[in-house]
Design a protein around this motif. Structure first.
Motif, PDB file in Angstrom:
ATOM      1  N   THR A 112      -1.970   0.999 -13.154  1.00 23.00           N
ATOM      2  CA  THR A 112      -3.424   1.114 -13.316  1.00 23.00           C
ATOM      3  C   THR A 112      -3.845   2.538 -13.639  1.00 23.00           C
ATOM      4  OG1 THR A 112      -3.631   1.427 -10.943  1.00 23.00           O
ATOM      5  CG2 THR A 112      -3.907  -0.811 -11.775  1.00 23.00           C
ATOM      6  N   GLY A 113      -2.901   3.442 -13.715  1.00 25.13           N
ATOM      7  CA  GLY A 113      -3.278   4.806 -14.062  1.00 25.13           C
ATOM      8  C   GLY A 113      -2.085   5.712 -14.001  1.00 25.13           C
ATOM      9  N   THR A 118      -1.690   7.104  -3.813  1.00 22.59           N
ATOM     10  CA  THR A 118      -1.739   5.752  -3.265  1.00 22.59           C
ATOM     11  C   THR A 118      -2.711   4.849  -4.003  1.00 22.59           C
ATOM     12  OG1 THR A 118      -3.302   6.647  -1.704  1.00 22.59           O
ATOM     13  CG2 THR A 118      -1.055   6.388  -0.946  1.00 22.59           C
ATOM     14  N   GLY A 119      -3.557   5.399  -4.856  1.00 22.79           N
ATOM     15  CA  GLY A 119      -4.541   4.575  -5.556  1.00 22.79           C
ATOM     16  C   GLY A 119      -4.029   4.001  -6.865  1.00 22.79           C
ATOM     17  N   THR A 120      -2.792   4.298  -7.209  1.00 27.07           N
ATOM     18  CA  THR A 120      -2.252   3.798  -8.465  1.00 27.07           C
ATOM     19  C   THR A 120      -1.292   2.658  -8.160  1.00 27.07           C
ATOM     20  OG1 THR A 120      -2.382   6.038  -9.321  1.00 27.07           O
ATOM     21  CG2 THR A 120      -1.092   4.472 -10.589  1.00 27.07           C
ATOM     22  N   ARG A 121      -1.452   1.512  -8.855  1.00 26.60           N
ATOM     23  CA  ARG A 121      -0.552   0.399  -8.568  1.00 26.60           C
ATOM     24  C   ARG A 121       0.085  -0.104  -9.846  1.00 26.60           C
ATOM     25  NH1 ARG A 121      -4.022  -2.828  -5.159  1.00 26.60           N
ATOM     26  NH2 ARG A 121      -5.640  -1.284  -5.360  1.00 26.60           N
ATOM     27  N   THR A 144      -4.747 -11.026  -9.845  1.00 26.47           N
ATOM     28  CA  THR A 144      -5.674 -10.693  -8.763  1.00 26.47           C
ATOM     29  C   THR A 144      -4.997  -9.586  -7.960  1.00 26.47           C
ATOM     30  OG1 THR A 144      -4.689 -12.217  -7.177  1.00 26.47           O
ATOM     31  CG2 THR A 144      -6.470 -13.082  -8.568  1.00 26.47           C
ATOM     32  N   LEU A 145      -5.798  -8.836  -7.210  1.00 30.37           N
ATOM     33  CA  LEU A 145      -5.208  -7.769  -6.403  1.00 30.37           C
ATOM     34  C   LEU A 145      -4.433  -8.351  -5.234  1.00 30.37           C
ATOM     35  CD1 LEU A 145      -8.339  -5.627  -6.776  1.00 30.37           C
ATOM     36  CD2 LEU A 145      -6.061  -4.821  -7.355  1.00 30.37           C
ATOM     37  N   ALA A 146      -4.906  -9.511  -4.780  1.00 31.13           N
ATOM     38  CA  ALA A 146      -4.243 -10.116  -3.628  1.00 31.13           C
ATOM     39  C   ALA A 146      -2.821 -10.539  -3.964  1.00 31.13           C
ATOM     40  CB  ALA A 146      -5.050 -11.318  -3.147  1.00 31.13           C
ATOM     41  N   ALA A 147      -2.531 -10.702  -5.269  1.00 33.30           N
ATOM     42  CA  ALA A 147      -1.198 -11.171  -5.657  1.00 33.30           C
ATOM     43  C   ALA A 147      -0.150 -10.069  -5.573  1.00 33.30           C
ATOM     44  CB  ALA A 147      -1.253 -11.724  -7.080  1.00 33.30           C
ATOM     45  N   LEU A 184       2.669   0.471   1.371  1.00 31.71           N
ATOM     46  CA  LEU A 184       1.297   0.053   1.632  1.00 31.71           C
ATOM     47  C   LEU A 184       1.231  -1.429   1.988  1.00 31.71           C
ATOM     48  CD1 LEU A 184      -0.549   2.018  -1.188  1.00 31.71           C
ATOM     49  CD2 LEU A 184      -0.931   2.267   1.263  1.00 31.71           C
ATOM     50  N   PRO A 238      -3.994   0.567 -18.505  1.00 30.41           N
ATOM     51  CA  PRO A 238      -4.931   0.445 -17.380  1.00 30.41           C
ATOM     52  C   PRO A 238      -6.250  -0.231 -17.781  1.00 30.41           C
ATOM     53  CG  PRO A 238      -3.962   2.636 -17.419  1.00 30.41           C
ATOM     54  CD  PRO A 238      -3.518   1.946 -18.669  1.00 30.41           C
ATOM     55  N   LYS A 242      -7.859  -3.790 -16.429  1.00 32.04           N
ATOM     56  CA  LYS A 242      -9.173  -3.752 -15.787  1.00 32.04           C
ATOM     57  C   LYS A 242     -10.143  -4.700 -16.505  1.00 32.04           C
ATOM     58  CE  LYS A 242     -11.684   0.151 -14.082  1.00 32.04           C
ATOM     59  NZ  LYS A 242     -11.861   1.615 -14.017  1.00 32.04           N
ATOM     60  N   LEU A 245      -9.345  -8.139 -15.417  1.00 31.69           N
ATOM     61  CA  LEU A 245      -9.730  -8.314 -14.010  1.00 31.69           C
ATOM     62  C   LEU A 245     -11.226  -8.586 -13.884  1.00 31.69           C
ATOM     63  CD1 LEU A 245      -8.400  -8.069 -11.149  1.00 31.69           C
ATOM     64  CD2 LEU A 245      -9.302  -5.746 -11.093  1.00 31.69           C
ATOM     65  N   HIS A 246     -12.000  -7.945 -14.749  1.00 37.20           N
ATOM     66  CA  HIS A 246     -13.447  -8.111 -14.676  1.00 37.20           C
ATOM     67  C   HIS A 246     -13.921  -9.355 -15.417  1.00 37.20           C
ATOM     68  CE1 HIS A 246     -13.620  -3.793 -13.356  1.00 37.20           C
ATOM     69  NE2 HIS A 246     -14.460  -4.382 -12.527  1.00 37.20           N
TER      70      HIS A 246
ATOM     71  N   PRO B 178      -3.970  11.716  -0.102  1.00 40.98           N
ATOM     72  CA  PRO B 178      -3.824  10.796  -1.238  1.00 40.98           C
ATOM     73  C   PRO B 178      -2.372  10.397  -1.507  1.00 40.98           C
ATOM     74  CG  PRO B 178      -5.160  12.716  -1.834  1.00 40.98           C
ATOM     75  CD  PRO B 178      -4.492  13.023  -0.535  1.00 40.98           C
ATOM     76  N   PHE B 222      -3.540   3.248  10.043  1.00 39.56           N
ATOM     77  CA  PHE B 222      -2.665   2.427   9.212  1.00 39.56           C
ATOM     78  C   PHE B 222      -1.227   2.527   9.707  1.00 39.56           C
ATOM     79  CE2 PHE B 222       0.209   1.990   5.549  1.00 39.56           C
ATOM     80  CZ  PHE B 222      -0.147   0.739   5.082  1.00 39.56           C
ATOM     81  N   PHE B 453      -9.357   5.288  -2.389  1.00 40.34           N
ATOM     82  CA  PHE B 453      -8.132   5.554  -3.138  1.00 40.34           C
ATOM     83  C   PHE B 453      -6.924   5.486  -2.199  1.00 40.34           C
ATOM     84  CE2 PHE B 453      -4.893   8.500  -4.679  1.00 40.34           C
ATOM     85  CZ  PHE B 453      -4.830   8.247  -6.046  1.00 40.34           C
ATOM     86  N   GLU B 454      -7.136   5.968  -0.970  1.00 41.17           N
ATOM     87  CA  GLU B 454      -6.010   6.080  -0.043  1.00 41.17           C
ATOM     88  C   GLU B 454      -5.615   4.737   0.554  1.00 41.17           C
ATOM     89  OE1 GLU B 454      -7.455  10.595   0.743  1.00 41.17           O
ATOM     90  OE2 GLU B 454      -7.853   9.104   2.280  1.00 41.17           O
ATOM     91  N   TYR B 482     -12.876  -2.383  -6.776  1.00 38.50           N
ATOM     92  CA  TYR B 482     -13.058  -3.778  -7.178  1.00 38.50           C
ATOM     93  C   TYR B 482     -13.080  -4.615  -5.918  1.00 38.50           C
ATOM     94  CZ  TYR B 482     -12.162  -8.217  -9.552  1.00 38.50           C
ATOM     95  OH  TYR B 482     -12.234  -9.501 -10.013  1.00 38.50           O
ATOM     96  N   GLU B 484     -12.554  -7.912  -4.053  1.00 38.75           N
ATOM     97  CA  GLU B 484     -11.897  -9.201  -4.175  1.00 38.75           C
ATOM     98  C   GLU B 484     -11.773  -9.759  -2.772  1.00 38.75           C
ATOM     99  OE1 GLU B 484      -8.315  -9.819  -6.888  1.00 38.75           O
ATOM    100  OE2 GLU B 484      -7.448 -10.120  -4.903  1.00 38.75           O
ATOM    101  N   TRP B 490      -9.150   0.074  -4.819  1.00 36.99           N
ATOM    102  CA  TRP B 490      -9.252   1.109  -5.852  1.00 36.99           C
ATOM    103  C   TRP B 490      -8.604   0.606  -7.137  1.00 36.99           C
ATOM    104  CZ3 TRP B 490     -11.806   5.617  -6.095  1.00 36.99           C
ATOM    105  CH2 TRP B 490     -11.498   6.471  -7.154  1.00 36.99           C
ATOM    106  N   ASP B 493      -8.455   4.729 -12.914  1.00 38.18           N
ATOM    107  CA  ASP B 493      -7.374   5.598 -13.363  1.00 38.18           C
ATOM    108  C   ASP B 493      -7.776   7.051 -13.128  1.00 38.18           C
ATOM    109  OD1 ASP B 493      -5.303   6.885 -14.583  1.00 38.18           O
ATOM    110  OD2 ASP B 493      -5.801   6.276 -16.618  1.00 38.18           O
TER     111      ASP B 493
END
Lengths: 306, 797
Positions: A112-113, A118-121, A144-147, A184, A238, A242, A245-246, B178, B222, B453-454, B482, B484, B490, B493
């Protein structure tokens, strides 16, 4: 000397590209906001523009995706290329023993970026492996994010304790990113302890200075003569995900799938190529600086001189 | 870690006291107050029974055989699992209060600890001490700094193996949280978080830190840990409340120091008046120079604090001219300030510790606990901005429990002049309250973005005490997170922490680019709120006392392009501020008037600038400035008078205006002391409540009215005339300064009135109501007397 109000207002408007003033209501004695605002009020406080209204879906939007849904929100896309495994892969190019082709798993992710952290998947993970029929490519796409948890679980099942991972820049990018995602998701890291051949380093050693850069797209074009039609650059991934997703069309996302599929197919060609090239170079020891031009027509091991 | 055993008095005990007595005899007229702190014996406690033997031996090998009472108290509170704050004077051995529980827990159960210091130098000092302690007792404790200077190849080892990681809030915010999964082992074992020097975390910085701590607590949850916080502070008025606001949990306060003190004499020194009508005094610089010279000659190791880097260099030169004229001998005088290379600073610190330096001139860089060995005298060139910081600095002398001397030299700044006449501020318990506003919406949005983000937010989850839903909805609308099901995830990008700076407003600084001779060099940074006042086109911008002229200001690009110049003048912005009351939260009676606090809209405009010649200070020209208005909504406290009272007090509107401007000047000085505010954080204004006009001084004691468009108006030209004095938070949304000012308004008015009445000047001066020209004969009633009338009307008798 004092400028007129109109002059200053004009300048003010020009400076509006980066609105500075962030007026918000004051806080109470404890530093808390006096009232709980709604989003619109909060925007007004913070002087933030309302988001552009989402373009309404015009008629039927193409949301189709290849593959099958193997868990809620998780799709598996499979493909097979009739390119059998080379009989043997010498490991000298990566300073290791011969590589057992049946243990090799090529892998690559789309994320995603590029920011890291931790915010990048990884929303898409691809792997390819040789079997009797040729190269078997599997992709896991989360819609979906849950997946994500199911995706991580499925990918872990593809790995055996003796798997040899093969990637391009995966040691510094894909593997740490997946490690973060497993952490995570509170899952064990299935990559831990596995052998990992990162083809970026031997590629750099062989082709440093030969081309504009050592990106996979450059190497496959210059060295493997692979030309991609209608390729979507990885940097667009990314946004493509997105968009889907939207609730919008899957057009770009399908191109990302194709791009990512080609990446793991390319890796399966690059590994034998580097392996044999290193061997060739070793026999020509001493001829430093030999400039290696594009190596044509190496698409299957069968065509390679033994 | 300071030796706790009382040392035999050193032979030079008398020198500082002798100099103090000599100065008092010779300069009685300059000394406005003498604060004598008698030598106090230490109160000690035996090592606690549960202190590990190896640690006990390590301490013994470093000369520590027992504890001060507050250290033992901290040990007990920590053992009970409480969060605690230790607020005791400088050099009272605060660091042992956290070192003991942290090291003991690391030895016994591999507990990990995170230390946060506001500066890298302090972090390095702390690691050095920990390493020495560990080595002395073979404790096997691994301590390391983790900051921007930590080499990449060491980072992984520190993350995985570090027992005590010493860092700073900025690094925690941008580098650690982060990437918390890389720190998983550390967070899983994290038992203690130590935050030292918490009095420095106030206002905007403190509000940011409180939110970084909320994020830290969220990450810890966490990983299944709930670390205990140990905080340390200089002596401030509200250590417990401040600590609780920072960590959002109840805290045990330890405020009684058991450390012995060797006695101290502090002189409050006001430079002599050289022009009584103008209230002009000799410069603080010349006085500080003289006192430092006397002290060094008397054999005292002396530290001089100056408020600017330039002044540090100037004072160093003056002292070197006296003491270091022989280049063959090692330097006796050293300068110490930010902007020097770390190696240079370390070398200075080593030389000072070794006692090779007789005089040090420093900025606030030396205020915090950097170890520089024992000192005998401290000279403050100017009030450092808070009583707490003053004591912190003065406390740098007398570490070896010997009698020491402190001299605070006032500048002509009104705050200095106010304090120098009120020794009780220094001698009584600190009146200062550190304030933060962690729920400030601008700051909160920044940190909820970083927190999302974290880790994803779950519906119903709180962020500290805040319900973050609306902020998350906003971020979702912007496509950053987002929603869901039950979670906000998060999906953007970007790396949000990089866009949030803890130490300034969010909009980012302006860089000053030198284009002399085709260069493109960044020579300075200016924060956003100061930029319109300093970087307008035509401005002379000084860097290290070298003048540059601003040629072009790229407002959107946040750049100012300058060129080296040799102008014989400097520039001074002409700015004015208009306020409009948007909402009144509360009102109370103030004498015959009223005091209110509420929400205001502030418009600040720089209309032009003056060119002022060096030395003669004559005005040699004006220039226009074309910059956008600075607008914000913030909170304010303001005072008004009913029309009838106003008409009864003043013969003309002009007189009333002068009175309000003078009252604003005095109230501002007093209020800054009360809430420990930097002048940049708390501002003053005089104007009409409906924003129809604003007033500012013309620089000579007379007020001017300006209409909405900035034109100067005669006071008679406006309709309704209801002036008000405003003090407002200079930060969008406010940082919580105004409300406590409203609650303490009676006290503020009383102090402001006393300040103006007690001032020795005739018609008004920079120390009371602001500068007034020497035409006092022309006044039937002076601006000062007008200000007294206004303040007296608000004074509840």
């Amino acid at each position: 000397m004092t400028p007129t109000l109109a002059q200053l207002q004009a300048l003010h408007a020009q400076a509006g590209a980066r609105p500075r003033a962030l007026p918000v209501p004051p806080l109470d004695a404890m530093g808390r906001s006096p009232r709980q605002p709604d989003v619109h009020t909060l925007r007004q406080w913070l002087r933030l523009r309302d988001p552009a209204p989402a373009t309404p879906a015009s008629g039927a939007v193409d949301r189709s995706l290849p593959g099958t849904e193997i868990a809620p929100g998780l799709r598996l896309i499979e493909a097979r290329l009739p390119s059998p495994a080379p009989s043997r892969i010498a490991g000298a190019f990566d300073r290791r023993d011969a590589i057992d082709t049946h243990r090799v798993l090529f892998f690559d992710t789309e994320t995603t970026g590029l920011a890291g952290g931790t915010g990048t998947r990884a929303f898409l993970v691809a792997a390819s492996a040789w079997n009797q029929q040729g190269l078997h490519i599997r992709q896991l796409l989360m819609t979906t994010l849950a997946a994500e948890s199911a995706l991580l679980g499925e990918f872990a099942r593809w790995l055996a304790p003796d798997t040899i991972l093969v990637s391009y820049n995966g040691k510094s990018y894909d593997a740490p990113l997946l490690r973060t995602r497993y952490r995570l998701a509170r899952r064990a890291d299935p990559l831990a302890g596995l052998a990992h051949v990162d083809l970026l380093y031997p590629t750099r050693r062989q082709y440093r200075g030969a081309f504009a850069n050592c990106r996979l797209a450059t190497i496959e074009r210059e060295v493997l003569n692979i030309v991609r039609a209608d390729d979507l650059p990885g940097s667009a991934a990314p946004a493509a995900w997105k968009t889907y997703l939207h609730g919008r069309a899957s057009t770009s996302l399908k191109r990302v799938l194709a791009h990512n599929q080609q990446d793991v197919a390319t890796l399966a060609q690059l590994l034998p190529h580097l392996s044999t090239h290193a061997a060739t170079q070793a026999t020509r020891k001493g001829k430093v600086g030999t400039r290696l031009g594009p190596v044509a027509a190496i698409t299957t091991s069968a065509e390679r001189p033994s | 870690m300071n030796a706790t055993a009382p040392l035999p008095p050193p032979p030079d005990t008398g020198k500082a006291a002798a100099l103090a007595a000599r100065l008092q005899r010779k300069y009685a007229d300059r000394i406005t107050g003498v604060i004598t702190q008698p030598a106090a014996p230490g109160r000690y406690a035996a090592f606690p029974d549960d202190l590990p033997l190896a640690l006990r031996e390590a301490l013994a090998s470093r000369g520590i055989h027992q504890l001060y009472s507050h250290q033992a108290e901290a040990w007990r509170a920590a053992a009970r699992g409480e969060h605690l704050v230790v607020a005791t004077p400088t050099a009272s051995g605060k660091s042992l209060c956290y070192t003991l529980p942290v090291v003991a827990a690391a030895m016994a159960r591999h507990a990990k600890a995170l230390y946060l210091f506001p500066t890298k130098a302090l972090a390095q000092d702390q690691v050095t001490e920990l390493v020495e302690l560990s080595r002395a007792g073979e404790l096997g404790i691994r301590a390391a700094t983790f900051d921007g200077d930590t080499p990449g190849d060491q980072r992984r080892a520190i993350r995985i193996n570090g027992d005590i990681v010493v860092s700073n809030p900025d690094m925690l915010h941008q580098g650690i949280l982060p990437h918390h999964t890389k720190w998983a082992r550390f967070f899983e074992g994290l038992r203690f978080v130590v935050v030292d020097e918490i009095h420095t975390y106030r206002g905007v910085f403190g509000s940011h830190l409180a939110n970084v701590i909320r994020r830290l607590q969220r990450i810890c949850a966490f990983y299944g840990t709930r670390p205990q916080f140990i905080l340390c502070s200089a002596t401030i008025g509200n250590p417990e409340a401040h600590a609780e606001a920072l960590i959002g949990a109840p805290v045990t306060a330890i405020t009684q120091s058991g450390a012995p003190s060797g006695g101290r004499c502090v002189l409050l020194w006001n430079p002599p008046i050289v022009n009584p009508d103008l209230g002009l005094r000799a410069s603080a610089r010349s006085q500080s120079n003289r006192i430092a010279r006397l002290a060094i000659r008397a054999g005292l190791k002396t530290l001089v604090f100056a408020r600017s880097r330039t002044l540090v260099e100037v004072l160093t030169k003056y002292l070197k001219d006296v003491f270091d004229h022989d280049p063959r001998k090692p330097a006796r005088i050293r300068a110490y300030r930010g902007g020097y290379l770390p190696t240079e600073r370390r070398a200075s610190e080593r030389a000072m510790r070794a006692g090779q330096v007789d005089g040090i001139v420093a900025t606030s860089a030396l205020e915090l606990g950097v170890d520089i060995g024992a000192l005998d005298a401290v000279v403050l060139n100017g009030y450092p901005g808070s009583v707490a910081a003053s004591w912190q600095r003065i406390g740098r002398a007398g570490r070896r429990q010997q009698a020491s001397l402190g001299v605070m030299v006032a500048t002509s700044d009104p705050l200095d002049q106010y304090l120098i006449r009120h020794p009780e501020f220094f001698s009584h318990a600190s009146p200062e309250q550190a304030r933060i506003a962690p729920d400030q919406p601008v700051i909160l949005l920044d940190h909820i973005r970083c927190a999302a983000f974290e880790l994803p937010f779950t519906i119903g989850e709180r962020f500290g005490a805040v319900d973050p839903t609306v902020y998350l909805q906003l971020l979702a609308e912007d496509g950053v997170v987002y929603r869901e099901g039950e979670r906000f995830e998060w999906i953007d990008d970007s790396y949000p922490a990089n866009a949030v700076t803890l130490r300034s407003v969010a909009d980012g600084n302006f860089v000053v680019v030198d284009r002399t001779d085709g260069r493109q060099t960044i020579i300075a940074e200016v924060d956003f709120s100061s930029a319109p006042l300093m970087l307008y086109e035509g401005a002379i911008h000084m860097v290290q006392s070298t003048p540059y002229q601003v040629e072009r200001l790229d407002w959107d690009g946040r750049k100012a392009f300058v060129r080296r110049t040799h102008a014989d003048y400097y520039t001074d912005a002409i700015d004015y501020t208009r306020l409009k009351v948007l909402d009144e939260f509360a009102t109370c009676m103030a004498g015959t008037g009223a005091c209110q606090h509420g929400e205001v809209h502030v418009v600040r405009r720089v209309a032009g600038y003056k060119k002022i010649r060096y030395y003669s200070h004559e005005n040699i020209g004006y220039g226009p400035v074309h910059l956008p208005d600075q607008e914000m909504h913030t909170s304010a406290v303001w005072w008004r008078l009913p029309q009838a009272v106003l008409d009864g007090l003043f013969a003309s509107r002009q007189d009333a205006l002068d009175g309000f401007l003078g009252a604003a000047y005095a109230l501002h000085a007093v209020a800054r002391v009360a809430v420990m505010a930097d002048s940049a954080d708390l501002q003053r204004a005089v104007g009409s409540a409906d924003g129809a006009w604003s007033a500012n001084g013309d620089g000579s004691g007379r007020g001017q009215l300006r209409a909405l468009d900035g034109q100067v108006l005669p006071a008679a030209a406006i309709g309704q005339f209801t002036p008000a004095v405003y003090l407002y938070d200079n930060y969008p949304g406010g940082v919580g300064l105004s409300e406590p000012l409203w609650q303490r308004q009676a006290e503020l008015v009383a102090h402001a009135l006393a300040l103006v009445r007690a001032c020795g000047c005739r018609a008004g001066c920079p120390a009371c109501v602001g500068p007034v020209l020497d035409d006092s004969i022309a006044y039937a009633v002076s601006p000062k007397a007008h200000a007294v009338r206004v303040l007296a009307a608000w004074h509840a008798s």
